[in-house]
Design an enzyme around this catalytic site. Structure first.
Site, PDB file in Angstrom:
ATOM      1  N   HIS A   1     -92.257  33.612 -12.698  1.00 30.56           N
ATOM      2  CA  HIS A   1     -92.238  33.198 -11.291  1.00 30.56           C
ATOM      3  C   HIS A   1     -91.426  34.216 -10.485  1.00 30.56           C
ATOM      4  O   HIS A   1     -90.427  34.745 -10.974  1.00 30.56           O
ATOM      5  CB  HIS A   1     -91.639  31.793 -11.161  1.00 30.56           C
ATOM      6  CG  HIS A   1     -91.837  31.229  -9.787  1.00 30.56           C
ATOM      7  ND1 HIS A   1     -91.047  31.591  -8.722  1.00 30.56           N
ATOM      8  CD2 HIS A   1     -92.768  30.382  -9.291  1.00 30.56           C
ATOM      9  CE1 HIS A   1     -91.476  30.963  -7.639  1.00 30.56           C
ATOM     10  NE2 HIS A   1     -92.521  30.231  -7.953  1.00 30.56           N
TER      11      HIS A   1
ATOM     12  N   SER B   1     -97.130  28.243  -0.267  1.00 32.59           N
ATOM     13  CA  SER B   1     -97.312  27.369   0.902  1.00 32.59           C
ATOM     14  C   SER B   1     -98.652  26.633   0.909  1.00 32.59           C
ATOM     15  O   SER B   1     -99.276  26.481   1.961  1.00 32.59           O
ATOM     16  CB  SER B   1     -97.117  28.156   2.207  1.00 32.59           C
ATOM     17  OG  SER B   1     -95.792  28.639   2.285  1.00 32.59           O
TER      18      SER B   1
ATOM     19  N   GLY C   1     -92.768  29.324  -0.059  1.00 36.29           N
ATOM     20  CA  GLY C   1     -91.710  28.589   0.643  1.00 36.29           C
ATOM     21  C   GLY C   1     -91.540  29.016   2.092  1.00 36.29           C
ATOM     22  O   GLY C   1     -90.565  28.648   2.744  1.00 36.29           O
TER      23      GLY C   1
ATOM     24  N   GLU D   1     -99.337  34.517  -6.703  1.00 35.62           N
ATOM     25  CA  GLU D   1     -98.436  33.932  -5.712  1.00 35.62           C
ATOM     26  C   GLU D   1     -97.797  35.048  -4.884  1.00 35.62           C
ATOM     27  O   GLU D   1     -96.777  35.609  -5.302  1.00 35.62           O
ATOM     28  CB  GLU D   1     -97.325  33.144  -6.396  1.00 35.62           C
ATOM     29  CG  GLU D   1     -97.808  31.990  -7.245  1.00 35.62           C
ATOM     30  CD  GLU D   1     -96.735  30.935  -7.383  1.00 35.62           C
ATOM     31  OE1 GLU D   1     -96.981  29.803  -6.985  1.00 35.62           O
ATOM     32  OE2 GLU D   1     -95.629  31.253  -7.863  1.00 35.62           O
TER      33      GLU D   1
ATOM     34  N   GLU E   1     -89.298  33.882  -8.254  1.00 30.81           N
ATOM     35  CA  GLU E   1     -87.875  33.557  -8.111  1.00 30.81           C
ATOM     36  C   GLU E   1     -87.094  33.994  -9.350  1.00 30.81           C
ATOM     37  O   GLU E   1     -85.927  34.383  -9.259  1.00 30.81           O
ATOM     38  CB  GLU E   1     -87.715  32.054  -7.832  1.00 30.81           C
ATOM     39  CG  GLU E   1     -88.157  31.735  -6.403  1.00 30.81           C
ATOM     40  CD  GLU E   1     -88.733  30.354  -6.197  1.00 30.81           C
ATOM     41  OE1 GLU E   1     -88.540  29.475  -7.049  1.00 30.81           O
ATOM     42  OE2 GLU E   1     -89.405  30.165  -5.160  1.00 30.81           O
TER      43      GLU E   1
ATOM     44  N   ASN F   1     -94.761  22.720  -9.128  1.00 31.15           N
ATOM     45  CA  ASN F   1     -93.546  23.387  -9.585  1.00 31.15           C
ATOM     46  C   ASN F   1     -92.390  22.799  -8.786  1.00 31.15           C
ATOM     47  O   ASN F   1     -92.213  23.120  -7.614  1.00 31.15           O
ATOM     48  CB  ASN F   1     -93.687  24.900  -9.336  1.00 31.15           C
ATOM     49  CG  ASN F   1     -92.422  25.656  -9.656  1.00 31.15           C
ATOM     50  OD1 ASN F   1     -91.473  25.102 -10.222  1.00 31.15           O
ATOM     51  ND2 ASN F   1     -92.383  26.925  -9.293  1.00 31.15           N
TER      52      ASN F   1
ATOM     53  N   LYS G   1     -89.265  23.174  -9.193  1.00 27.44           N
ATOM     54  CA  LYS G   1     -88.114  24.080  -9.076  1.00 27.44           C
ATOM     55  C   LYS G   1     -86.798  23.307  -9.348  1.00 27.44           C
ATOM     56  O   LYS G   1     -86.811  22.351 -10.110  1.00 27.44           O
ATOM     57  CB  LYS G   1     -88.123  24.771  -7.714  1.00 27.44           C
ATOM     58  CG  LYS G   1     -89.481  25.441  -7.435  1.00 27.44           C
ATOM     59  CD  LYS G   1     -89.490  26.350  -6.255  1.00 27.44           C
ATOM     60  CE  LYS G   1     -90.900  26.909  -6.059  1.00 27.44           C
ATOM     61  NZ  LYS G   1     -90.967  27.878  -4.970  1.00 27.44           N
TER      62      LYS G   1
ATOM     63  N   GLY H   1     -93.133  23.306  -2.665  1.00 28.44           N
ATOM     64  CA  GLY H   1     -92.596  22.316  -1.735  1.00 28.44           C
ATOM     65  C   GLY H   1     -93.444  21.051  -1.599  1.00 28.44           C
ATOM     66  O   GLY H   1     -92.917  19.942  -1.647  1.00 28.44           O
TER      67      GLY H   1
HETATM   68  P1  PGA Z   1     -94.399  26.797  -2.240  1.00 26.30           P
HETATM   69  O1  PGA Z   1     -94.027  27.401  -3.688  1.00 26.30           O
HETATM   70  O2  PGA Z   1     -95.642  25.976  -2.432  1.00 26.30           O
HETATM   71  O3  PGA Z   1     -93.208  26.005  -1.832  1.00 26.30           O
HETATM   72  O4  PGA Z   1     -94.648  27.984  -1.336  1.00 26.30           O
HETATM   73  C1  PGA Z   1     -95.022  27.831  -4.570  1.00 26.30           C
HETATM   74  C2  PGA Z   1     -94.394  28.333  -5.849  1.00 26.30           C
HETATM   75  O5  PGA Z   1     -93.319  28.926  -5.794  1.00 26.30           O
HETATM   76  O6  PGA Z   1     -94.948  28.132  -6.940  1.00 26.30           O
END
Ligand code: PGA
Length: 249
Positions: free
Chosen positions: A94, A212, A172, A166, A96, A9, A11, A234
């Site tokens: 998601h 993460s 993140g 998640e 976010e 992803n 983003k 990330g």
């Molecule tokens: P992250 O994000 O691996 O940066 O923690 C995961 C996600 O939001 O799908």
């Protein structure tokens, strides 16, 4: 045997040139990938990446779609638009989107309906915040997310859905769930799917872990019996890290 998936992803990151280069770098080692790899770039890069990935096993997904079919909704991108590009996957719900854009259970239910009506394969995200985890209410919380936006679907439709667990506190933050915490929640989700749709569908539904995921924790997370791969943020922006994650499963 359930299919394993590693989805990146991206983003709201990368320029067009960087996105195409990253896709090319990831593609360059695809002969060694044993599982399904999915890349989810920003909307405007989808066509360029489709061209870059022609003939590749790597699939593409969008990061979101609208809760309306078409019309005067400036700035939105609809499920039929994505379907018209022959896009296979779309991420829905998601955290976010839920947190920053206030997407409700009802909105996400509508997005799920539209994605499935137009033949897209949704990657439906769920997961609790830190406060909920501290209160040990993650089960109740995630169950509500499933009940309100997913469990109205027919057997045929739920079978097309990929669930991504998640935990918001792990996204993140560099603080991943422990393999046991991930396994416990994946098992819990599979049990809820089983209670609603039966053991056959529950055993087949793919449940990804996200939050993460890094090259040094991926293998242990993905080795849990109910963890069928990952949704990676990330670490999917660095070709070497993402390739290591793909190869760790
Ligand atoms: P992250 O994000 O691996 O940066 O923690 C995961 C996600 O939001 O799908």
């Amino acid at each position: 045997m359930r299919q394993k998936i590693i989805a990146g992803n991206w983003k709201m990151n990368l320029t067009l040139a960087e996105a195409v280069k990253l896709a090319a770098d990831i593609k360059s080692d695809e002969a060694s990938y044993k599982h399904q790899v999915i890349l989810c770039p920003a909307f405007p890069y989808l066509t360029s990446l489709q061209n870059e990935l022609k003939g590749s096993k790597i699939k593409l997904g969008a990061q979101n779609c609208a809760d309306r079919e078409n019309g005067a909704f400036t700035g939105e991108v609809s499920a039929p638009m994505l379907a018209s590009m022959s896009l296979p996957y779309v991420i829905i719900g998601h955290s976010e989107r839920r947190i920053y854009y206030h997407e409700s259970h009802e909105t996400l239910k509508e997005k799920m309906n539209l994605a499935l009506r137009y033949g897209l394969l949704p990657i439906f995200c769920c997961g609790e915040t830190k406060d909920i985890r501290i209160d040990e209410k993650q089960g109740v919380y995630v169950n509500k997310q499933l009940e309100e936006s997913l469990f109205h679907l027919s057997d045929d439709d739920i079978a097309k859905v990929v669930i991504a667990y998640e935990p918001v506190w792990a996204i993140g933050t560099g603080l991943n769930a422990t393999p046991q915490q991930a396994q416990d929640m994946h098992h819990f989700i599979r049990e809820k799917v089983s209670a609603r749709y039966g053991i056959g569908i529950a055993e087949r539904i793919i449940i990804l872990y996200g939050g993460s995921v890094k090259p040094d924790n991926a293998a242990e997370l993905f080795s849990q019996s109910d963890v069928d791969g990952g949704l990676v943020g990330g670490a999917s922006l660095k070709a070497d890290d993402f390739k290591k994650i793909i190869l760790s499963i």
